[in-house]
Design a protein around this motif. Structure first.
Motif, PDB file in Angstrom:
ATOM      1  N   LEU A   1      13.909 -26.147  -0.971  1.00 17.01           N
ATOM      2  CA  LEU A   1      14.887 -25.058  -0.902  1.00 17.01           C
ATOM      3  C   LEU A   1      15.650 -24.977  -2.221  1.00 17.01           C
ATOM      4  O   LEU A   1      16.465 -25.853  -2.534  1.00 17.01           O
ATOM      5  CB  LEU A   1      15.851 -25.286   0.257  1.00 17.01           C
ATOM      6  N   VAL A   2      15.367 -23.928  -2.983  1.00 17.26           N
ATOM      7  CA  VAL A   2      15.956 -23.746  -4.305  1.00 17.26           C
ATOM      8  C   VAL A   2      16.825 -22.503  -4.287  1.00 17.26           C
ATOM      9  O   VAL A   2      16.462 -21.495  -3.668  1.00 17.26           O
ATOM     10  CB  VAL A   2      14.849 -23.582  -5.379  1.00 17.26           C
ATOM     11  N   ASN A   3      17.980 -22.575  -4.917  1.00 10.76           N
ATOM     12  CA  ASN A   3      18.854 -21.413  -5.028  1.00 10.76           C
ATOM     13  C   ASN A   3      18.197 -20.375  -5.938  1.00 10.76           C
ATOM     14  O   ASN A   3      18.015 -20.604  -7.127  1.00 10.76           O
ATOM     15  CB  ASN A   3      20.208 -21.858  -5.596  1.00 10.76           C
ATOM     16  N   ASN A   4      17.828 -19.232  -5.377  1.00 16.76           N
ATOM     17  CA  ASN A   4      17.149 -18.206  -6.169  1.00 16.76           C
ATOM     18  C   ASN A   4      18.030 -17.638  -7.280  1.00 16.76           C
ATOM     19  O   ASN A   4      17.534 -17.082  -8.261  1.00 16.76           O
ATOM     20  CB  ASN A   4      16.689 -17.057  -5.259  1.00 16.76           C
ATOM     21  N   ASN A   5      19.343 -17.744  -7.119  1.00 17.20           N
ATOM     22  CA  ASN A   5      20.271 -17.222  -8.135  1.00 17.20           C
ATOM     23  C   ASN A   5      20.806 -18.324  -9.041  1.00 17.20           C
ATOM     24  O   ASN A   5      21.830 -18.172  -9.694  1.00 17.20           O
ATOM     25  CB  ASN A   5      21.450 -16.522  -7.441  1.00 17.20           C
ATOM     26  N   LYS A   6      20.096 -19.430  -9.054  1.00 15.99           N
ATOM     27  CA  LYS A   6      20.602 -20.612  -9.766  1.00 15.99           C
ATOM     28  C   LYS A   6      20.716 -20.357 -11.270  1.00 15.99           C
ATOM     29  O   LYS A   6      19.823 -19.785 -11.886  1.00 15.99           O
ATOM     30  CB  LYS A   6      19.693 -21.802  -9.515  1.00 15.99           C
ATOM     31  N   THR A   7      21.835 -20.795 -11.838  1.00 23.02           N
ATOM     32  CA  THR A   7      22.047 -20.745 -13.290  1.00 23.02           C
ATOM     33  C   THR A   7      22.365 -22.156 -13.765  1.00 23.02           C
ATOM     34  O   THR A   7      22.632 -23.046 -12.961  1.00 23.02           O
ATOM     35  CB  THR A   7      23.226 -19.828 -13.635  1.00 23.02           C
ATOM     36  N   PRO A   8      22.364 -22.405 -15.063  1.00 24.42           N
ATOM     37  CA  PRO A   8      22.704 -23.748 -15.563  1.00 24.42           C
ATOM     38  C   PRO A   8      24.094 -24.208 -15.150  1.00 24.42           C
ATOM     39  O   PRO A   8      24.412 -25.379 -15.218  1.00 24.42           O
ATOM     40  CB  PRO A   8      22.601 -23.597 -17.085  1.00 24.42           C
ATOM     41  N   TYR A   9      24.948 -23.241 -14.694  1.00 26.74           N
ATOM     42  CA  TYR A   9      26.330 -23.597 -14.358  1.00 26.74           C
ATOM     43  C   TYR A   9      26.548 -23.722 -12.853  1.00 26.74           C
ATOM     44  O   TYR A   9      27.660 -23.968 -12.400  1.00 26.74           O
ATOM     45  CB  TYR A   9      27.280 -22.541 -14.930  1.00 26.74           C
ATOM     46  N   THR A  10      25.495 -23.555 -12.070  1.00 24.08           N
ATOM     47  CA  THR A  10      25.636 -23.676 -10.620  1.00 24.08           C
ATOM     48  C   THR A  10      25.983 -25.113 -10.237  1.00 24.08           C
ATOM     49  O   THR A  10      25.320 -26.050 -10.666  1.00 24.08           O
ATOM     50  CB  THR A  10      24.335 -23.248  -9.919  1.00 24.08           C
ATOM     51  N   TRP A  11      27.000 -25.267  -9.392  1.00 25.33           N
ATOM     52  CA  TRP A  11      27.435 -26.616  -9.001  1.00 25.33           C
ATOM     53  C   TRP A  11      26.497 -27.188  -7.956  1.00 25.33           C
ATOM     54  O   TRP A  11      25.976 -26.470  -7.091  1.00 25.33           O
ATOM     55  CB  TRP A  11      28.850 -26.561  -8.418  1.00 25.33           C
ATOM     56  N   GLN A  12      26.262 -28.496  -8.036  1.00 26.11           N
ATOM     57  CA  GLN A  12      25.580 -29.215  -6.965  1.00 26.11           C
ATOM     58  C   GLN A  12      26.123 -30.633  -6.927  1.00 26.11           C
ATOM     59  O   GLN A  12      26.654 -31.141  -7.923  1.00 26.11           O
ATOM     60  CB  GLN A  12      24.065 -29.218  -7.158  1.00 26.11           C
ATOM     61  N   PRO A  13      26.035 -31.301  -5.779  1.00 22.85           N
ATOM     62  CA  PRO A  13      26.585 -32.648  -5.660  1.00 22.85           C
ATOM     63  C   PRO A  13      25.826 -33.644  -6.533  1.00 22.85           C
ATOM     64  O   PRO A  13      24.692 -33.397  -6.955  1.00 22.85           O
ATOM     65  CB  PRO A  13      26.387 -32.978  -4.176  1.00 22.85           C
ATOM     66  N   GLU A  14      26.455 -34.793  -6.733  1.00 20.78           N
ATOM     67  CA  GLU A  14      25.796 -35.866  -7.465  1.00 20.78           C
ATOM     68  C   GLU A  14      24.615 -36.391  -6.648  1.00 20.78           C
ATOM     69  O   GLU A  14      24.683 -36.492  -5.422  1.00 20.78           O
ATOM     70  CB  GLU A  14      26.764 -37.023  -7.731  1.00 20.78           C
ATOM     71  N   PRO A  15      23.487 -36.728  -7.300  1.00 18.09           N
ATOM     72  CA  PRO A  15      22.358 -37.334  -6.589  1.00 18.09           C
ATOM     73  C   PRO A  15      22.794 -38.617  -5.886  1.00 18.09           C
ATOM     74  O   PRO A  15      23.653 -39.344  -6.376  1.00 18.09           O
ATOM     75  CB  PRO A  15      21.351 -37.618  -7.702  1.00 18.09           C
ATOM     76  N   ARG A  16      22.173 -38.901  -4.730  1.00 17.80           N
ATOM     77  CA  ARG A  16      22.642 -40.039  -3.922  1.00 17.80           C
ATOM     78  C   ARG A  16      21.611 -40.450  -2.881  1.00 17.80           C
ATOM     79  O   ARG A  16      20.688 -39.700  -2.565  1.00 17.80           O
ATOM     80  CB  ARG A  16      23.953 -39.671  -3.218  1.00 17.80           C
ATOM     81  N   TYR A  17      21.808 -41.647  -2.335  1.00 14.93           N
ATOM     82  CA  TYR A  17      21.014 -42.116  -1.195  1.00 14.93           C
ATOM     83  C   TYR A  17      21.947 -42.717  -0.159  1.00 14.93           C
ATOM     84  O   TYR A  17      23.145 -42.864  -0.402  1.00 14.93           O
ATOM     85  CB  TYR A  17      19.934 -43.097  -1.657  1.00 14.93           C
ATOM     86  N   ARG A  18      21.395 -43.023   1.016  1.00 16.36           N
ATOM     87  CA  ARG A  18      22.161 -43.552   2.159  1.00 16.36           C
ATOM     88  C   ARG A  18      23.383 -42.669   2.446  1.00 16.36           C
ATOM     89  O   ARG A  18      24.480 -43.154   2.728  1.00 16.36           O
ATOM     90  CB  ARG A  18      22.555 -45.008   1.948  1.00 16.36           C
ATOM     91  N   LEU A  19      23.168 -41.359   2.347  1.00 16.81           N
ATOM     92  CA  LEU A  19      24.130 -40.353   2.766  1.00 16.81           C
ATOM     93  C   LEU A  19      23.865 -40.007   4.224  1.00 16.81           C
ATOM     94  O   LEU A  19      22.872 -40.449   4.806  1.00 16.81           O
ATOM     95  CB  LEU A  19      23.971 -39.100   1.909  1.00 16.81           C
ATOM     96  N   GLU A  20      24.722 -39.210   4.834  1.00 20.42           N
ATOM     97  CA  GLU A  20      24.492 -38.690   6.178  1.00 20.42           C
ATOM     98  C   GLU A  20      24.788 -37.193   6.175  1.00 20.42           C
ATOM     99  O   GLU A  20      25.590 -36.714   5.351  1.00 20.42           O
ATOM    100  CB  GLU A  20      25.385 -39.396   7.203  1.00 20.42           C
ATOM    101  N   ILE A  21      24.153 -36.451   7.094  1.00 17.70           N
ATOM    102  CA  ILE A  21      24.312 -35.000   7.110  1.00 17.70           C
ATOM    103  C   ILE A  21      24.518 -34.490   8.533  1.00 17.70           C
ATOM    104  O   ILE A  21      24.179 -35.157   9.510  1.00 17.70           O
ATOM    105  CB  ILE A  21      23.103 -34.279   6.472  1.00 17.70           C
ATOM    106  N   ALA A  22      25.087 -33.283   8.613  1.00 10.72           N
ATOM    107  CA  ALA A  22      25.273 -32.585   9.892  1.00 10.72           C
ATOM    108  C   ALA A  22      25.054 -31.103   9.645  1.00 10.72           C
ATOM    109  O   ALA A  22      25.141 -30.627   8.503  1.00 10.72           O
ATOM    110  CB  ALA A  22      26.673 -32.843  10.448  1.00 10.72           C
ATOM    111  N   MET A  23      24.767 -30.363  10.723  1.00 15.08           N
ATOM    112  CA  MET A  23      24.475 -28.931  10.612  1.00 15.08           C
ATOM    113  C   MET A  23      25.430 -28.115  11.463  1.00 15.08           C
ATOM    114  O   MET A  23      25.697 -28.454  12.624  1.00 15.08           O
ATOM    115  CB  MET A  23      23.043 -28.659  11.063  1.00 15.08           C
ATOM    116  N   HIS A  24      25.954 -27.039  10.864  1.00 16.07           N
ATOM    117  CA  HIS A  24      26.754 -26.079  11.636  1.00 16.07           C
ATOM    118  C   HIS A  24      26.692 -24.723  10.952  1.00 16.07           C
ATOM    119  O   HIS A  24      26.870 -24.618   9.724  1.00 16.07           O
ATOM    120  CB  HIS A  24      28.214 -26.534  11.737  1.00 16.07           C
ATOM    121  N   ASP A  25      26.435 -23.675  11.740  1.00 16.97           N
ATOM    122  CA  ASP A  25      26.442 -22.305  11.248  1.00 16.97           C
ATOM    123  C   ASP A  25      25.518 -22.145  10.034  1.00 16.97           C
ATOM    124  O   ASP A  25      25.883 -21.535   9.021  1.00 16.97           O
ATOM    125  CB  ASP A  25      27.871 -21.893  10.887  1.00 16.97           C
TER     126      ASP A  25
END
Length: 406
Positions: A195-219
């Motif tokens: 899943l890639v941001n189709n409007n991505k630019t060099p200035y688009t923010w994204q989190p720091e790479p990581r492991y042993r994270l946890e996730i949840a889904m809503h909306d």
């Protein structure tokens, strides 16, 4: 003298009285194993658990063992089941091809199947995986899932969830490099997509790479909780959010009080509430439990705490709202693991579920009873099915049946 004896009997009766206590951590005692002389799972970390129909399934895990002057490493290529009614752990005999990467993999429950993805072997990172396996928890058969498309690289320590028959995988590490990539597997077509941001630019923010994270889904948004690298852990002041519709990252400010940075924590979701427990920041392990509201973005620290700080453990929650926490590293200095299982009710369940808990409290040896007697005593069939009976028909115990009928 008689009044003292009667008073003592009353106190013992009061002590045995069932009380439903939400948000209270209790240790689950595998008394059935001791009764039958059956082994329990060995202490471990890096495993995963899921809950279904009164059972807890634990897959994989790792522990270091000192042999003489050398350190050995054990990976647990096994699937265990804890039955809440019989209070018994059981090592399951499975068929098919079981995963080989048994530490820091992902696992989710889908219908009555455990879906396992990724993970690593020993040495960590040298034998990582990007394969998907499915275990049918009724037939106990493992099946590798053949997939196509843009698969994630072979990693471990990813986070995973299933939403609308699609499996989302976030982050992970090869042991050397870390990722915050988001991949999606359509479980109907078995096609992977990155899943890639189709409007991505060099200035688009994204989190720091990581492991042993946890996730949840809503909306249709994936919320990322914690995680880190070998050298740092990330905080919870602002929660990274990935929108699966427009494939873009953003960050959500939270409340003034929030958990300390950590990785290797447990995490479960009930509706719009997310709970995290334990974890490790690189030097300190935690025993706290926090709740995050996916609508208000507010953190709340619960008064309940784990009996001891742990990390690299696994957590799951039943449909009724009962949290289970199993295993993990319980001592940083000695690098030891535990095989203890803890439970906590996160919400008030239905009256039927609460009544079932009362029955299990008052009839601790219910697995020895006859199925027919239980049904005649008024136990709903849906709960009788949850019992691992000592024998196909059980053994009628008149005293226990009288308790059920009273």
């Amino acid at each position: 003298m008689e009044s003292r004896k009667e008073s003592g009997r009353q106190k013992r009766r009061l002590k045995r009285t069932f009380k439903f206590r939400p948000n209270k951590i209790t240790k689950v005692h595998p008394s059935g194993n001791r009764l039958k002389g059956i082994d329990c799972p060995k202490p471990r970390s890096g495993h995963r658990i899921v809950a279904v129909d009164g059972n807890i399934y634990a897959f994989g895990g790792y522990t270091p063992v000192v042999v003489g002057n050398n350190m050995d490493h054990i990976l647990f290529k096994e699937l265990w089941k804890y039955n809440c009614a019989s209070k018994t752990w059981k090592l399951l005999e499975t068929t098919g091809k079981m995963p080989e990467t048994l530490a820091s993999h992902c696992a989710v429950l889908l219908d009555n199947h455990m879906v396992v993805f990724g993970g690593t072997g020993i040495p960590f990172g040298e034998t990582s995986s990007n394969s998907t396996y499915v275990c049918n928890l009724e037939t106990l058969e493992w099946t590798p899932l053949e997939t196509n498309g843009f698969k994630p690289v072979e990693q471990y320590g990813q986070a995973m969830l299933v939403h609308d028959r699609k499996m989302y995988v976030v982050g992970g590490t090869t042991g050397f490099a870390y990722s915050i990539d988001v991949h999606c597997l359509d479980l109907e077509t078995r096609e992977w997509d990155v899943l890639v941001n189709n409007n991505k630019t060099p200035y688009t923010w994204q989190p720091e790479p990581r492991y042993r994270l946890e996730i949840a889904m809503h909306d249709n948004q994936i919320f990322v909780f914690g995680g880190g690298t070998a050298f740092e852990s990330f905080d919870f002041k602002e929660v990274p959010v990935f929108d699966i519709e427009n494939c873009s990252w953003s960050k959500t400010p939270t409340s003034s009080e929030f958990p300390e940075p950590r990785r290797c924590h447990g995490c479960v979701q009930i509706g719009t509430d997310v709970y995290i427990c334990g974890g490790f920041d690189g030097s300190v392990a935690f025993a706290d439990i926090w709740k995050f509201d996916l609508i208000t973005f507010q953190w709340k620290k619960l008064s309940a705490t784990l009996p001891t700080p742990i990390y690299f453990h696994s957590a799951t929650v039943s449909k009724a709202g009962q949290l289970f926490i199993f295993g993990g590293v319980n001592c940083i200095a000695n690098n030891t693991r535990t095989n203890e299982l803890f439970s906590m009710w996160l919400k008030i369940p239905s009256l039927a579920a609460m009544s079932w808990q009362a029955i299990l409290h008052y009839v601790p040896h219910i697995s020895r009873l006859d199925k027919k007697k239980l049904y005649e005593a008024g136990i709903p069939f849906q709960y009788i099915k949850e019992i691992d009976f000592d024998s196909p028909n059980g053994t009628t115990i008149t005293r226990c049946c009288n308790l059920l009928e009273s």
